[in-house]
Design a protein around this motif. Structure first.
Motif, PDB file in Angstrom:
ATOM      1  N   ASP A  65       1.553   5.300  -6.882  1.00 28.05           N
ATOM      2  CA  ASP A  65       1.567   4.683  -5.562  1.00 28.05           C
ATOM      3  C   ASP A  65       2.313   3.358  -5.674  1.00 28.05           C
ATOM      4  OD1 ASP A  65       1.093   3.350  -3.223  1.00 28.05           O
ATOM      5  OD2 ASP A  65      -1.061   3.693  -3.190  1.00 28.05           O
ATOM      6  N   PRO A  66       3.515   3.226  -5.073  1.00 25.44           N
ATOM      7  CA  PRO A  66       4.287   1.980  -5.213  1.00 25.44           C
ATOM      8  C   PRO A  66       3.518   0.740  -4.798  1.00 25.44           C
ATOM      9  CG  PRO A  66       5.628   3.715  -4.252  1.00 25.44           C
ATOM     10  CD  PRO A  66       4.220   4.235  -4.279  1.00 25.44           C
ATOM     11  N   ALA A  67       2.746   0.841  -3.730  1.00 27.30           N
ATOM     12  CA  ALA A  67       1.989  -0.324  -3.265  1.00 27.30           C
ATOM     13  C   ALA A  67       0.932  -0.722  -4.293  1.00 27.30           C
ATOM     14  CB  ALA A  67       1.327  -0.022  -1.922  1.00 27.30           C
ATOM     15  N   ALA A  68       0.283   0.276  -4.895  1.00 29.14           N
ATOM     16  CA  ALA A  68      -0.728  -0.016  -5.916  1.00 29.14           C
ATOM     17  C   ALA A  68      -0.091  -0.647  -7.141  1.00 29.14           C
ATOM     18  CB  ALA A  68      -1.475   1.262  -6.303  1.00 29.14           C
ATOM     19  N   VAL A  69       1.094  -0.164  -7.499  1.00 26.96           N
ATOM     20  CA  VAL A  69       1.796  -0.710  -8.656  1.00 26.96           C
ATOM     21  C   VAL A  69       2.161  -2.167  -8.413  1.00 26.96           C
ATOM     22  CG1 VAL A  69       3.939  -0.603  -9.981  1.00 26.96           C
ATOM     23  CG2 VAL A  69       2.667   1.491  -9.493  1.00 26.96           C
ATOM     24  N   ARG A  70       2.783  -2.449  -7.266  1.00 24.33           N
ATOM     25  CA  ARG A  70       3.179  -3.833  -6.974  1.00 24.33           C
ATOM     26  C   ARG A  70       1.960  -4.741  -6.903  1.00 24.33           C
ATOM     27  NH1 ARG A  70       6.913  -1.122  -3.580  1.00 24.33           N
ATOM     28  NH2 ARG A  70       5.470  -1.289  -1.817  1.00 24.33           N
ATOM     29  N   GLY A  71       0.892  -4.242  -6.308  1.00 26.28           N
ATOM     30  CA  GLY A  71      -0.325  -5.050  -6.221  1.00 26.28           C
ATOM     31  C   GLY A  71      -0.908  -5.342  -7.589  1.00 26.28           C
ATOM     32  N   PHE A  72      -0.874  -4.339  -8.481  1.00 27.53           N
ATOM     33  CA  PHE A  72      -1.415  -4.563  -9.815  1.00 27.53           C
ATOM     34  C   PHE A  72      -0.579  -5.559 -10.595  1.00 27.53           C
ATOM     35  CE2 PHE A  72      -1.332  -3.717 -14.347  1.00 27.53           C
ATOM     36  CZ  PHE A  72      -2.659  -3.971 -14.656  1.00 27.53           C
ATOM     37  N   VAL A  73       0.757  -5.463 -10.504  1.00 27.39           N
ATOM     38  CA  VAL A  73       1.628  -6.395 -11.224  1.00 27.39           C
ATOM     39  C   VAL A  73       1.317  -7.836 -10.811  1.00 27.39           C
ATOM     40  CG1 VAL A  73       4.017  -7.166 -11.532  1.00 27.39           C
ATOM     41  CG2 VAL A  73       3.465  -4.723 -11.609  1.00 27.39           C
ATOM     42  N   GLU A  74       1.158  -8.066  -9.520  1.00 24.81           N
ATOM     43  CA  GLU A  74       0.846  -9.422  -9.050  1.00 24.81           C
ATOM     44  C   GLU A  74      -0.553  -9.845  -9.490  1.00 24.81           C
ATOM     45  OE1 GLU A  74       2.730 -11.748  -7.599  1.00 24.81           O
ATOM     46  OE2 GLU A  74       4.380 -10.360  -7.965  1.00 24.81           O
ATOM     47  N   GLN A  75      -1.512  -8.926  -9.429  1.00 24.81           N
ATOM     48  CA  GLN A  75      -2.871  -9.240  -9.863  1.00 24.81           C
ATOM     49  C   GLN A  75      -2.903  -9.593 -11.343  1.00 24.81           C
ATOM     50  OE1 GLN A  75      -5.585  -5.950  -9.651  1.00 24.81           O
ATOM     51  NE2 GLN A  75      -7.321  -7.098 -10.455  1.00 24.81           N
ATOM     52  N   PHE A  76      -2.175  -8.799 -12.130  1.00 23.19           N
ATOM     53  CA  PHE A  76      -2.141  -9.031 -13.566  1.00 23.19           C
ATOM     54  C   PHE A  76      -1.482 -10.371 -13.870  1.00 23.19           C
ATOM     55  CE2 PHE A  76      -0.640  -8.009 -17.962  1.00 23.19           C
ATOM     56  CZ  PHE A  76      -1.893  -7.755 -18.497  1.00 23.19           C
ATOM     57  N   ALA A  77      -0.413 -10.688 -13.148  1.00 20.66           N
ATOM     58  CA  ALA A  77       0.264 -11.972 -13.335  1.00 20.66           C
ATOM     59  C   ALA A  77      -0.666 -13.132 -13.000  1.00 20.66           C
ATOM     60  CB  ALA A  77       1.525 -12.032 -12.480  1.00 20.66           C
ATOM     61  N   MET A  78      -1.412 -13.010 -11.913  1.00 21.59           N
ATOM     62  CA  MET A  78      -2.307 -14.102 -11.525  1.00 21.59           C
ATOM     63  C   MET A  78      -3.430 -14.302 -12.538  1.00 21.59           C
ATOM     64  SD  MET A  78      -1.041 -15.523  -8.928  1.00 21.59           S
ATOM     65  CE  MET A  78       0.532 -15.123  -9.733  1.00 21.59           C
ATOM     66  N   LEU A  79      -3.869 -13.223 -13.155  1.00 18.95           N
ATOM     67  CA  LEU A  79      -4.889 -13.360 -14.189  1.00 18.95           C
ATOM     68  C   LEU A  79      -4.330 -14.128 -15.381  1.00 18.95           C
ATOM     69  CD1 LEU A  79      -7.635 -12.798 -15.438  1.00 18.95           C
ATOM     70  CD2 LEU A  79      -6.807 -10.541 -16.117  1.00 18.95           C
TER      71      LEU A  79
END
Length: 311
Positions: free
Chosen positions: A87-101
């Motif tokens: 899911d492209p939206a899930a992927v982009r959301g995870f990348v940003e979440q991971f970066a913020m962590l």
């Protein structure tokens, strides 16, 4: 030589230093190396209590053979999600979440976004142009972030022989670097990486990398919280089984050729975690020596009596 790759002799000296209780800084001075080189080497290969020179050298050679030449440019993370049914939206959301962590661990925001993009790209490599297009920032911002990550030895660069540009890449064990600072952060990283592995699918390259990260950080969190060294504990128990008669910690240290502290730590781990010693248990004599005995709950009273009577 100082600044070059660690040799077999270097690793033997690291193992000897750890066994003698020397710190990373002291070992680094003896070898003429940066302290970060020693800490990274030990962390990557079992930690201070599990480091073995021969195993470390074999693992390093395996990682070197495993690294392949940079592949042809691929779609950056977040744009090739459909290749694996992601899911492209899930992927982009995870990348940003991971970066913020990672930002919460102290990494600058742009450096965290670049590192998260590299981690979640199947090849583990991207060009500056790909990063610019993916993150929608200026080339100068990417250059600054790459320089920062190179300083931490989290990212490396190589020139693509087929094109006139450089590719930035990470090793699959990049998360073994020492920028993590607490067991709580490691536990959060383990949980987030597991979430990412589910999103990307552990059967894909990026998903497998995230799954491995999750398992690594979970173990690291336990180790930092004082988790047991099962290998040492079982070795001490085996020594007591072979000894037949009770032995003191000092006697075990001499017999195993271990530092006294390593033996006492192993004995303490057995006391705190008796389940992994099953079906035997640690016992003590009045004189303070150690021995082993069978766990009484493994057999009923009748079974114990019957076994004693077998001739």
């Amino acid at each position: 030589m100082p600044g070059g790759r660690l040799t077999n002799e270097d690793r033997e000296r690291i193992a000897t230093g750890l066994a003698e209780g020397a710190g990373y800084a002291e070992i680094a001075r003896q070898l003429g190396r940066p302290t970060s080189t020693i800490s990274r080497e030990v962390t990557r290969n079992g930690g201070p209590r599990g480091y073995r020179a021969d195993h470390a050298h074999q693992a390093t050679e395996w990682r070197a053979r495993r690294r392949k030449p940079a592949p042809a440019p691929e779609s950056p993370a977040g744009t090739d999600a459909g290749d694996y049914g992601r899911d492209p939206a899930a992927v982009r959301g995870f990348v940003e979440q991971f970066a913020m962590l990672m930002v919460r661990t102290g990494l600058p925001r742009m450096a965290a976004r670049v590192l998260a993009s590299l981690v979640t790209t199947d090849s583990g490599s991207l060009t500056a142009a790909e990063l610019v297009g993916l993150l929608r920032v200026s080339p100068a911002s990417i250059s600054k972030a790459i320089g920062y990550l190179e300083g931490l030895e989290l990212v490396q660069r190589e020139r693509d022989p087929r094109q006139r540009h450089e590719r930035y890449f990470i090793d699959d064990d990049v998360w073994l670097q020492t920028w993590l600072t607490s067991a709580r952060t490691n536990a959060m990283l383990a949980d987030t990486s597991k979430q990412g592995a589910d999103i990307f699918d552990a059967a894909t390259p990026a998903g497998a990398r995230l799954d491995q990260m999750s398992r690594f950080f979970a173990q690291l969190s336990e180790d930092m919280s004082g988790g047991p060294d099962v290998g040492d504990a079982l070795t001490v128990l085996a020594a007591l089984v072979h000894a037949v008669t009770p032995r003191t910690a000092e006697q075990l240290a001499v017999a195993l050729d271990w530092p006294f502290e390593r033996v006492t730590n192993a004995l303490l781990d057995v006391e705190k975690h008796p389940d992994f010693a099953d079906p035997i248990a640690l016992a003590f004599t009045d004189s303070g020596a150690y021995t082993v005995t069978a766990k009484p709950d493994r057999l009923t009273a009748a079974q114990r009596e019957a076994v004693r009577g077998v001739v």
